[in-house]
Design an enzyme around this catalytic site. Structure first.
Site, PDB file in Angstrom:
ATOM      1  N   ASP A 180       0.862  -1.178   0.000  1.00 14.95           N
ATOM      2  CA  ASP A 180       0.000   0.000   0.000  1.00 14.95           C
ATOM      3  C   ASP A 180       0.898   1.226   0.000  1.00 14.95           C
ATOM      4  OD1 ASP A 180      -2.948   1.065   1.868  1.00 14.95           O
ATOM      5  OD2 ASP A 180      -1.831   1.946   0.198  1.00 14.95           O
TER       6      ASP A 180
HETATM    7  C1  GLC Z   1      -3.693   4.625  -0.247  1.00 16.08           C
HETATM    8  C2  GLC Z   1      -4.747   3.688   0.309  1.00 16.08           C
HETATM    9  C3  GLC Z   1      -5.069   2.533  -0.593  1.00 16.08           C
HETATM   10  C4  GLC Z   1      -5.079   3.008  -2.032  1.00 16.08           C
HETATM   11  C5  GLC Z   1      -3.661   3.401  -2.382  1.00 16.08           C
HETATM   12  C6  GLC Z   1      -3.547   3.891  -3.824  1.00 16.08           C
HETATM   13  O1  GLC Z   1      -2.621   4.727   0.641  1.00 16.08           O
HETATM   14  O2  GLC Z   1      -4.462   3.159   1.614  1.00 16.08           O
HETATM   15  O3  GLC Z   1      -6.342   2.017  -0.198  1.00 16.08           O
HETATM   16  O4  GLC Z   1      -5.527   1.984  -2.895  1.00 16.08           O
HETATM   17  O5  GLC Z   1      -3.154   4.397  -1.525  1.00 16.08           O
HETATM   18  O6  GLC Z   1      -4.241   5.083  -3.984  1.00 16.08           O
END
Ligand code: GLC
Length: 703
Positions: A265
């Site tokens: 993430d």
């Molecule tokens: C963010 C979120 C995740 C998302 C990712 C890409 O940190 O935690 O849910 O898909 O970044 O945007």
């Protein structure tokens, strides 16, 4: 596993240089690190937000497909022509924005959620996207957490059903079809238990609770064929989820048989250094890759350190090859090698169609939950002048909710205009946004509808609150309006349960609308004026106060439950113990009675049928969600006081009675026992067919 694809992967691996292999393990954010050279050298696996408003590539609006095609063209100039996979957060719609996922869960209609996901896949893929970072399937018991808006609430049974339906909706039967997306179940695992409802924080979850509450949606997603998962930010039991080999490899792959790939993430690989579990970025990369995180989302530490670690013998080429293999497997399944480019004529044809708007309106209607309706005030009728007032009176894009980067303000009909279009011709609507004007206009109104609640920026990532009351100033308006003594309806727009006991007492009727999406205002009008009846039910418990959190229906009984007489019982001195509204609760424009519970046997052998009569005792047709709960009275571990095991909507005309039937089998009674194994334990069980998790017709059976 497709043997032809596996052979093709082996052939490619045999040709790829180490740099090309490590390049596949990287996802780039265009404005952060991507350049044509990287693409032409075959050093990029994926690009996030290459299209849409965030692309920064000069492609916005319908130009997204051109933007992705441009980048793909560069990637295919590389030696081995391995296509990029374009990822984006397509969480609850793309151009056609559906209710937030928590609202979708309130419809208790996974099939409808799957249909909405299929629309989102069609619309997003027309803009060049092939991978969505959805569904978010974290079980959440803490409404302070901003991301409670993105999931399906507190129940593992409903959560697992929604997870499977959403994966199937995004991916379809044939993932390589041009209008399907690779799904990404997130955030693996236990992110909803982040302490204090704070993102990026720590959490402690016992193995039995992990397996019986937080993991079931992920097992369902894997069984539905989900192509990818995303590791969570959480420091879970002292091991950040991004570095947790037990969960990412032993459980996810070893037990569940997951054969896709896991993406970090955002910077979560790099952040292992901050967690204090990695000494440096090279160590962080080794921990994450070994745990089972194949792709590094935008942190760049894999690109920066893996070649060196390989040279230093800290990681083997086989370990890198296995990660590349999984990524190539999903790219092949997604049809990217055969169809790397997007037909740029699709967007105009396939986005925001009348049919998708109708689906969005249906979903918005089914998501709304009627919490109170004294004197059957709703649906409004017989009122000459109705005042609509509050901070949502002119709401447009605010109705979209969180994670809707591709929903456009110009596509949504503002609330006041939508209500005008739906209201009966003999009703005079007046509108006021400011409290002063509202209180002034109310003098001349026959009924008042307050449309209040949270701006979408108060939910979603890093939008956690310490106070679950209405946003500042709104409680005062409700109180002042109630003091006028006019019939008062409160419509709440929010991304989470709010603790609003006082406002519920002050209003005659309360309708919870979540953030209902692009057609939410029209759906609200249809419900307010009786063209449709509300049928949503709460997918999450509503606390009376912030201090009551965590409060959820499937809790343990404790040694001193309130059900047992005595003074020293599990309670607060300053608050009733029961929540404001229980899981599964919701009203409609008629009433139902449950009678004559019957079990097909006193002992469950194989399967048992539980049935009851359901009667519509009101004057209008209505849909009732009959819910089946069980309780395992004695276990080698303490057991929840209730567990949802099934539900079904029943539509009845006034006066009509129908027998509602459920079947239950042994497998549905299984749980993680004291010895860590999953299975059932003989003994006495309670069972209910109920309108919510706090009431219903009781029965008993033995196993
Ligand atoms: C963010 C979120 C995740 C998302 C990712 C890409 O940190 O935690 O849910 O898909 O970044 O945007």
């Amino acid at each position: 596993m497709n043997q032809e694809n596996e052979a093709r992967i082996n052939h490619l691996l045999g040709q790829m240089t180490v740099d090309e292999k490590i390049g596949q393990l990287n996802q780039y954010f265009p404005r952060k690190s991507l350049n044509a050279g990287l693409l032409r050298q075959g050093l990029a696996g994926s690009v996030i937000n290459a299209s849409g408003a965030l692309s920064g590539q000069g492609y916005s609006g319908s130009g997204n497909a051109e933007g992705c095609n441009h980048l793909q063209q560069l990637a295919l100039e590389a030696r081995l022509k391995i296509p990029l996979i374009f990822g984006r957060d397509v969480i609850h719609g793309y151009r056609t924005v559906f209710p937030i996922p928590l609202g979708q869960a309130a419809a208790f209609n996974p099939e409808l959620a799957g249909q909405a996901a299929a629309v989102a896949a069609r619309e997003a893929s027309a803009d060049g996207i092939k991978w969505t970072f959805a569904p978010m399937i974290d079980i959440a018991r803490d409404p302070r957490w901003g991301r409670v808006a993105e999931g399906s609430g507190e129940d593992p049974f409903l959560g697992a059903q929604m997870a499977a339906a959403l994966v199937r909706g995004f991916q379809g039967e044939e993932l390589s079809a041009q209008d399907k997306l690779v799904a990404c179940a997130k955030h693996f695992v236990g992110y909803g238990a982040s302490e204090g409802g704070r993102d990026y924080d720590q959490g402690e979850i016992s193995e039995p609770t992990l397996r019986d509450v937080y993991l079931p949606p992920y097992q369902a997603a894997v069984q539905a064929g989900v192509g990818t998962l995303m590791a969570a930010f959480i420091d879970l039991n002292g091991i950040p989820a991004t570095a947790n080999r037990h969960l990412l490899t032993d459980v996810l792959r070893g037990e569940y048989g997951f054969d896709g790939f896991v993406v970090s993430d955002w910077d979560s690989v790099k952040e292992l250094v901050n967690h204090g579990i990695a000494e440096d970025e090279a160590h962080a990369s080794l921990l994450a890759l070994r745990a089972g995180v194949e792709m590094d989302m935008v942190s760049g530490v894999y690109l920066k350190t893996l070649a060196g670690s390989l040279r230093d013998g800290k990681i083997s080429l086989e370990e890198i090859d296995e990660a590349v293999r999984r990524i190539l497997r999903i790219k092949l399944r997604a049809g990217l090698f055969e169809r790397p480019f997007t037909d740029i004529t699709r967007a105009a044809r396939e986005q925001l169609t009348p049919e998708s708007r109708q689906l969005a309106r249906k979903f918005a209607r089914e998501s709304m939950v009627l919490l109170k309706n004294d004197s059957d005030l709703l649906p409004l009728s017989g009122f000459g002048t109705v005042l609509i007032a509050g901070n949502f009176v002119h709401a447009g894009a605010e109705l979209y909710g969180t994670w809707t980067a591709d929903g456009r303000p110009e596509d949504v009909t503002p609330l006041d205009e939508a209500l005008r279009q739906v209201a009966p011709p003999d009703v005079r609507l007046r509108f006021a946004e400011s409290p002063d004007l509202a209180l002034s206009f109310a003098q001349y109104a026959d009924a008042v509808v307050l449309v209040l609640g949270e701006h979408p920026l108060r939910s979603g990532e890093n939008a956690n609150v310490s106070d679950l009351g209405l946003p500042p100033g709104q409680a005062e308006l409700v109180a002042a309006m109630a003091a006028l003594g006019k019939p008062l309806v409160l419509v709440v727009f929010a991304g989470r349960p709010l603790a609003i006991p006082r406002q519920v007492a002050q209003a005659d009727a309360v309708l919870y609308a979540w953030h209902p999406g692009i057609e939410g205002a029209a759906a609200l009008g249809e419900i307010l004026f009786g063209l449709e009846a509300p049928s949503g039910r709460l997918p999450i418990t509503f606390p009376r106060a912030t201090g009551q959190v965590p409060v959820y229906y499937n809790q343990k009984n404790s040694g001193r439950p309130l059900s047992v007489d005595g003074e020293f019982r599990t309670r607060y001195v300053d608050l009733p113990t029961a929540p404001l509204f229980p899981f599964g609760y919701g009203l409609t424009y008629t009433r139902f009675r449950y009678d004559h519970l019957r079990l097909s046997a006193e002992t469950l052998r194989g399967q048992l049928e539980i049935s009851a009569d359901l009667t519509n005792t009101g004057t209008r047709p209505g849909r009732e969600l009959a819910q089946l709960y069980i309780r395992d009275l004695v276990g080698s571990l303490t057991r929840p006081v209730r567990e949802l095991k099934d539900y079904q909507y029943v539509t009845l005309d006034p006066g009509e009675t129908r027998r509602v039937r459920f079947k239950i089998n042994e497998e549905q009674l299984a749980f993680t026992r004291a010895d860590g194994t999953r299975g059932v334990e003989p003994g006495q069980f309670q069972v209910w067919i109920a309108p919510d998790s706090a009431s219903g017709l009781p029965g008993e059976f033995r196993l």
